[in-house]
Scaffold this active site. Structure first.
Site, PDB file in Angstrom:
ATOM      1  N   ASP A 128     -11.811   2.738  15.100  1.00  0.00           N
ATOM      2  CA  ASP A 128     -11.822   2.090  13.728  1.00  0.00           C
ATOM      3  C   ASP A 128     -11.892   2.970  12.784  1.00  0.00           C
ATOM      4  OD1 ASP A 128     -10.961   0.102  11.846  1.00  0.00           O
ATOM      5  OD2 ASP A 128     -12.407  -1.314  12.692  1.00  0.00           O
ATOM      6  N   ASP A 159      -5.124   2.390  10.764  1.00  0.00           N
ATOM      7  CA  ASP A 159      -6.592   2.695  10.698  1.00  0.00           C
ATOM      8  C   ASP A 159      -7.360   2.407  12.004  1.00  0.00           C
ATOM      9  OD1 ASP A 159      -6.711   0.354  10.126  1.00  0.00           O
ATOM     10  OD2 ASP A 159      -8.267   0.524   8.421  1.00  0.00           O
ATOM     11  N   GLU A 160      -6.546   1.686  13.028  1.00  0.00           N
ATOM     12  CA  GLU A 160      -7.284   1.492  14.137  1.00  0.00           C
ATOM     13  C   GLU A 160      -6.456   1.459  15.499  1.00  0.00           C
ATOM     14  OE1 GLU A 160      -8.587  -2.384  14.831  1.00  0.00           O
ATOM     15  OE2 GLU A 160      -7.358  -3.163  13.056  1.00  0.00           O
TER      16      GLU A 160
END
Length: 414
Positions: free
Chosen positions: A53, A147-148
């Site tokens: 993350d 983003d993860e």
């Protein structure tokens, strides 16, 4: 995501939970013995699931690209009376500022924050670099957002001495691929535990939770950390005296069912660290959308149409980048009193043409009652197929009026 400058050493933010007293690299061993120790350590992991993350991703990209912003509170948001914060840098968070907060509230709490408009093209560019770096450490990768992502590294266990080494290698690869951005990593044998672990030492953290410690790791955490437990469910659980994940894990099954119904069993399994779900590579998207919350309400076709056309053009650009064509289109309006209206149609032929999509959306606009002020305008496309060659949209057909939904928060299009 946040930069490591000005923070303690990376090792200070890394941990096996609970701390261990031995790892093969902590003592000097002959090569054969070291290999045997590696096999022993990694064989205790039936699965190696990673959750990566990025830390305050959008804000950290702005700080990376604009050195003058480093160390300053940054809010990524459109500057308007109805804007919400997309991402807040870690410097802004001590002031009680976070994502999805109204920008006006965030500014009152942190008046010296720098507001930066989002640059989604740039964020997607960096995201591609991140996902490419992550993919080299897994046989399966499941992106959850820009983003993860989850990774399944089970089949690659022979490449690493310990899961902790794997985590450090992932962090180094992401930092190198992005030019300095940091990622928090959680590693365990279950997706849920790995996700909780990645948040445990943010930012720039690494937390490893072995299989035999998963339940103990989760036990003291508040119930809101459980997947699916939000502002409505948490008070119900707390009203039963279940304030921690450990409380849920040990609760009477009948008591949980009385409060949660059929969902109770799944939630209790998660609370016990039991989550056998595999890492699933993302399937091709089924829909795309673009919508805009206006700074001021507008009323009537002439006032709405320019915003509608702009949204259609944005959707067309996303289709082109993804090399996809749409076979259906949908228009969404949210009125000033928060009623959500939508109309959709099937396109005669798949297309990603911006003008044809704008024309189809404009035609749908005539099916709405336009005598009330509108605060949000959106266009979505669905029935996406791979682009095999140029197609031509002629007419769209089978207009389906879906009517107004009851007042409530807007859902995404598609």
């Amino acid at each position: 995501m946040h930069h490591s400058r000005g923070r303690g050493s990376r090792s200070a933010r890394s941990a096996v939970w609970p701390p261990v007293r031995f790892s093969p690299q902590s003592v000097c061993l002959p090569p054969i013995a070291a290999a045997a120790a590696r096999v022993l350590v990694m064989s205790r992991w039936p699965r190696i699931i990673v959750h990566a993350d990025m830390d305050a991703f959008f804000a950290s990209i702005e700080q990376l690209d604009h050195p003058e912003l480093r160390g300053r509170p940054v809010l990524v948001a459109h500057d308007g009376p109805r804007s919400v914060v997309t991402t807040a840098s870690y410097e802004a968070r001590p002031y009680g500022v976070g994502s999805a907060m109204a920008l006006s509230v965030a500014r009152r709490r942190c008046p010296h924050a720098v507001v930066v408009p989002p640059r989604f093209e740039r964020y997607r560019e960096v995201s591609r670099k991140v996902m490419e770096a992550l993919a080299s450490f897994a046989t399966a990768i499941e992106p959850l957002s820009l983003d993860e992502a989850f990774l399944d590294a089970t089949a690659l266990r022979g490449r690493f001495t310990t899961p902790g080494e794997l985590g450090r290698r992932i962090k180094e690869a992401v930092r190198e691929a992005t030019g300095g951005l940091t990622v928090s990593v959680g590693i365990s044998c279950a997706k849920f535990v790995a996700k909780v672990a990645s948040d445990h030492r943010k930012p720039d953290g690494l937390t490893v939770v072995p299989a035999d410690r998963m339940a103990a790791f989760l036990a003291p955490l508040p119930v809101r950390k459980l997947w699916g437990v939000g502002p409505k469910t948490a008070p119900r659980l707390e009203g039963l005296g279940l304030r921690t994940i450990g409380d849920v894990a040990c609760a009477d099954a009948a008591l949980l069912r009385s409060a949660l119904g059929s969902w109770a069993e799944s939630l209790q399994l998660l609370a016990r660290g039991i989550d056998p779900r595999p890492v699933r590579p993302r399937e091709r998207r089924k829909s795309l959308s673009a919508e805009e919350t206006l700074d001021a309400d507008v009323e009537g076709e002439a006032a709405i149409r320019p915003h509608l056309v702009e949204s259609a053009h944005r959707v067309a650009a996303r289709l082109e980048r993804a090399r996809l064509l749409a076979t259906g289109i949908r228009v969404k309006l949210k009125t000033a009193d928060f009623r959500v209206l939508s109309r959709q149609a099937r396109l005669a032929h798949p297309t990603d043409d911006r003008e044809l999509l704008a024309a189809a959306a404009s035609e749908l606009l005539g099916a709405f009652p336009l005598d009330t002020p509108v605060r949000l305008i959106g266009v979505g496309v669905h029935g996406l197929v791979g682009r095999e060659g140029p197609r031509q949209l002629e007419l769209f057909e089978d207009l389906h009026r879906t009517g107004a939904r009851s007042p409530g928060p807007a859902s995404g299009i598609g």
